[in-house]
Design an enzyme around this catalytic site. Sequence first.
Site, PDB file in Angstrom:
ATOM      1  CG  ASP A 135      -1.896   1.121   1.299  1.00 12.86           C
ATOM      2  OD1 ASP A 135      -1.538   2.217   0.856  1.00 12.86           O
ATOM      3  OD2 ASP A 135      -3.001   0.925   1.815  1.00 12.86           O
TER       4      ASP A 135
ATOM      5  CG  HIS B 110      -6.376  -0.054   5.331  1.00 14.05           C
ATOM      6  ND1 HIS B 110      -5.203  -0.694   5.008  1.00 14.05           N
ATOM      7  CD2 HIS B 110      -6.310   1.159   4.719  1.00 14.05           C
ATOM      8  CE1 HIS B 110      -4.467   0.094   4.232  1.00 14.05           C
ATOM      9  NE2 HIS B 110      -5.110   1.226   4.042  1.00 14.05           N
TER      10      HIS B 110
ATOM     11  CG  HIS C  29      -5.635   6.008   4.590  1.00 14.28           C
ATOM     12  ND1 HIS C  29      -5.398   6.385   3.310  1.00 14.28           N
ATOM     13  CD2 HIS C  29      -5.338   4.691   4.643  1.00 14.28           C
ATOM     14  CE1 HIS C  29      -4.983   5.348   2.597  1.00 14.28           C
ATOM     15  NE2 HIS C  29      -4.938   4.301   3.378  1.00 14.28           N
TER      16      HIS C  29
ATOM     17  CB  CYS D 240      -6.092   6.375  -2.043  1.00 15.27           C
ATOM     18  SG  CYS D 240      -7.201   5.692  -3.312  1.00 15.27           S
TER      19      CYS D 240
HETATM   20 ZN    ZN Z   1      -4.060   2.507   2.841  1.00 10.44          ZN
END
Ligand code: ZN
Length: 292
Positions: free
Chosen positions: A13, A197, A199, A230
């Site tokens: 990621d 998950h 951010h 992202c």
């Molecule tokens: Zn992420």
Amino acid sequence: MTSVSIREVAPRDGLQNEDPVPAADKIRLLDALSGTGVRRIEAVSFVHPKAIPQMADADEVWAKAWHNAEVRYSALIPNTRGAQRAIAAGFREIEVVVSASDTHNRRNLNRSTEESLDDIAGLIPLVHEAGATLEVIVATSFGCPFEGDVDPGRVAAIVARVRADGADRIAFGDTTGMATPRRVRDLLAEVRPDLLHFHNTRGTGLANILTALDLGVTEFDASAGGLGGCPYAPGASGNVATEEVVHMLHDMGIDTGIDLDRLLEAAELAEQVVGRQLPSGVLRAGPRTRLA
Ligand code: ZN
């Protein structure tokens, strides 16, 4: 709550959302993270090199990296071809993403959420035949940068569908950092994931983790240094930094298996590899236990 399972996502990621770096640097970062005591690492993704050039060398990186027997490694895949590559490379934990928001799914994957769910239904038998498990990550679970609020009922419907189709695990992704403790409570009242998950785009990452912990969730993704964002969401940056999570949890008496000093070394390496300062506060200030 005495222990939490952290999955380190910087190698996949994190690096997927940075300018491409040489395979040798990816391997150095993976190996450093494999030596921190973390028990799970999202290592690579098997995506088409034209779509995501950052991961074009996934096979080489994985073949040359240290495979620590104490660590469970996973790979992200977008489709059947990716799943076949991941299985051939030896992965037995495979992840696939679908967005709760149709607009985000179309921008990310070029198809509707419904079409992605049909694709996933087709993938599951293939993954299971290889003796592997499939985790479905529901992106934009806490909000979408294009559509705004996402109805928890919609996330619950997606979870019901993929569970019925045989998905082994469910994760919720806060793709652009829109989650708040209130949104975490509202969604988890409706439907429970195996893993979260978050951010830290708007500074609520640790607050969200604490809220989810109180609700009994014990698995979280985090990224060394806070590497990653992202690419399909304007302005989105910053996975929750692993060392910030570990620093907080250890002070609460919650075990992660991770050696914080080694993790900080790995986070410093992540900064070197991408050539910029990463957003982690603990990386800047040092841990509270380091007094000088
Ligand atoms: Zn992420």
